[in-house]
Design an enzyme around this catalytic site. Sequence first.
Site, PDB file in Angstrom:
ATOM      1  N   HIS A 145      38.057   8.982 -31.861  1.00  0.00           N
ATOM      2  CA  HIS A 145      39.444   8.497 -31.735  1.00  0.00           C
ATOM      3  C   HIS A 145      39.746   7.963 -30.334  1.00  0.00           C
ATOM      4  O   HIS A 145      40.752   7.291 -30.129  1.00  0.00           O
ATOM      5  CB  HIS A 145      40.448   9.585 -32.138  1.00  0.00           C
ATOM      6  N   ASP A 151      34.604  12.670 -36.089  1.00  0.00           N
ATOM      7  CA  ASP A 151      35.321  12.260 -34.877  1.00  0.00           C
ATOM      8  C   ASP A 151      34.398  12.255 -33.661  1.00  0.00           C
ATOM      9  O   ASP A 151      34.765  12.722 -32.581  1.00  0.00           O
ATOM     10  CB  ASP A 151      36.530  13.177 -34.629  1.00  0.00           C
ATOM     11  N   SER A 171      40.453  14.876 -23.926  1.00  0.00           N
ATOM     12  CA  SER A 171      39.839  14.653 -25.227  1.00  0.00           C
ATOM     13  C   SER A 171      38.545  13.861 -25.061  1.00  0.00           C
ATOM     14  O   SER A 171      38.502  12.832 -24.376  1.00  0.00           O
ATOM     15  CB  SER A 171      40.813  13.886 -26.126  1.00  0.00           C
TER      16      SER A 171
END
Length: 713
Positions: free
Chosen positions: A455, A487, A564
Amino acid sequence: MDNKMYFGGVEGGATHSNMVICDNTGRVVGRAEGPGTNQWALGMEECTKRIIAMVQAAREDAGIPNDRILDSLGLTLSGCGPESSNSELAARVKEKDSKIGIIYVGSDTEGSLFTGAPEGGMVLIAGTGSNGLLRTSDGKQYGCGGWGHMLGDEGSAYWIAHRAVKKAFDQMDGLRPSPHPIHNVWEAIREHFNIQKQDDLLRHAYKDFDKSRYAGLTAKLSELAFQGDALSCHLFAEAGSAIAAHIMALAPKATGKVRIVCVGSVWKSWEVLKPGVLKELTDQKLNLELEFVRLRVSSAMGAAWIAAKQANYVLPRDDTIFCDVLYTYRGKDNLNVTNCLNGENGSIGDSKVNGRHFEDGQLCGCDNCAFAAGVIGYVSFKEKIYAATVINDLKGRREKYNFIADVVAVSAPAVVYIEIKDGRRVDLFSGRPITLSNGSGFIVKEDGLILTNAHVVVNKPNSIVSVKLMDGSTHTGIVEDVDLKSDLATLRIPVNGLPTMKLGSSADIKPGEWVVAMGSPLSLSNTVTAGVVSSTQRASEELGLRGKDMVYIQTDAPITFGNSGGPLVNLDGEAIGINSMKVTSGISFAIPIDYVKEFLAKRKTKPPQVSKRYLGITMLTLSPNILMELRLRNPEMPTDIEHGILVWKVIIGSPAYNGGLQPGDIVTHINGKPVHSASDIYMMLENSSGSLRIDVVRGRQRITLSVTPEIHS
């Protein structure tokens, strides 16, 4: 047909449940046991299935045919609270077993209250999330505490054990003197954990942390307290004081004589808790009559009693069978002992209770009371002297205990900052491409191969990937491999001889283990947060991430937006996961490194896949578990939200950004249709045209936004 009536009751805990069936005489005719029945932990469907299984087993034990109606069923379960979810659970149970009459759903605290004090009283729970609940004679209820172990389990077995270790270690370290000799307590710690020196306890505090085992130390401390060990008496008196604070919080709402139902294993040590309880009450000048009792039966009896009352029937009960009276506090009669606690001029006399000598004059010696006064954690003259003493032997502690800094020193060189820029638009002032978003990654091969979240680098049309290394150099990255299901993604920069991150194993990590989340948010290199592993097996279905077919590591180490894609690192400096998302304070998730190894082994070059209609958000489905944890941390959140997705991240300049969506928004409906999962969003994007009317909950507000997705090839 006979005139028998049958009333069922379930006491449902997080790990274990009990059920009883009573006939109209109040006699128990059937019993059953089962696993935990917390609907938030299990989901509504599994919880319903377990309840039905217990009902059938209890029917069989009672010899009641399956076609015979139970007049009522009371469910007092761990996690039950919001009326909407309670009603749904009752409806589901009714749907599965139509031979049940009235169904009442309430909390496990209510079950204890109605078992021990059906006409009104107080439940005092000493355990994980210690709390008090008062029900007045007119049916009004008031509570305090109960916010789980993250905010306090005052007076519980773990709380006492933790403080025992802390006081012993602080004394040995010269950090803060113990109020009493630590020899007996230290020997109990060594015996319980099977250790020889302080350092040996570290594995029990980190890798092998087990809260229930830690709490087990309290049983040994209780034995020491009853034998007269001064420090153990001090610890239990502190616990009693902490528990009694809940009584004082609710006392203004109470009148007359109040029965207090004491729940939790520490109440078995009432005689050594009592000094602290009574001193708290007398110091606060409580002028109420209190009757402390412990249950002799399962609180499933209370659940059956409540349910019968809902069916307009009062079950007969023998109070002497249900409860044991521990102690009666008589308000004004107890207040006259306050002066003798301190003795003349504030000193405390030396005395004995039950033939046991308590050193340093901890016990009042008067005839009216025989309980500890100086053993509470209040500052005595001796402690004031100690507090004024300067301790100069702390040198070397930074080097010895800075284990987080050691991990960072080893791991930081391999962490990179990733910036996604829009190749179509430039900043009016600088002339450079506009930054859409940023994230982190880490180098896994010396030839420039970098691992990150999918992502972070996909679903952004016409984007340019820029990678900044720890040395400050910036390189353009090329996305090589993408797996949206897990992901995960890899990208490569044209540089050789780079420092790499060692990949560990996620198969052997344990709850309570220390971890470090690393990343480079907002181009701030080597930003570090630390915490512990909360869960090692948080299934994707449990988080509402359908189609992922994997489990996640849950940690309380904050994972910010920019973190992230960065590594979650253990104390050996090995990456054991990839930081994925932070839901709210204390709830963050990482992808286990074992999935990453599989991805790296199978990777094939393929272009990133993006939706034809681009919205520009990263989202998380609101499963029952996530909803429960959000409600615990955000009192402003409306209680009627039962589905939706949480907007975790909004790409700058995206349609969602331009339409007014913000991180933290909860999307409940799109074009009037309810949103239950992230897949609903993707389907609506593919199967609709034009603008989307999005219903959003933001804090306490409900707003409607219009967002027009971009279309691209």
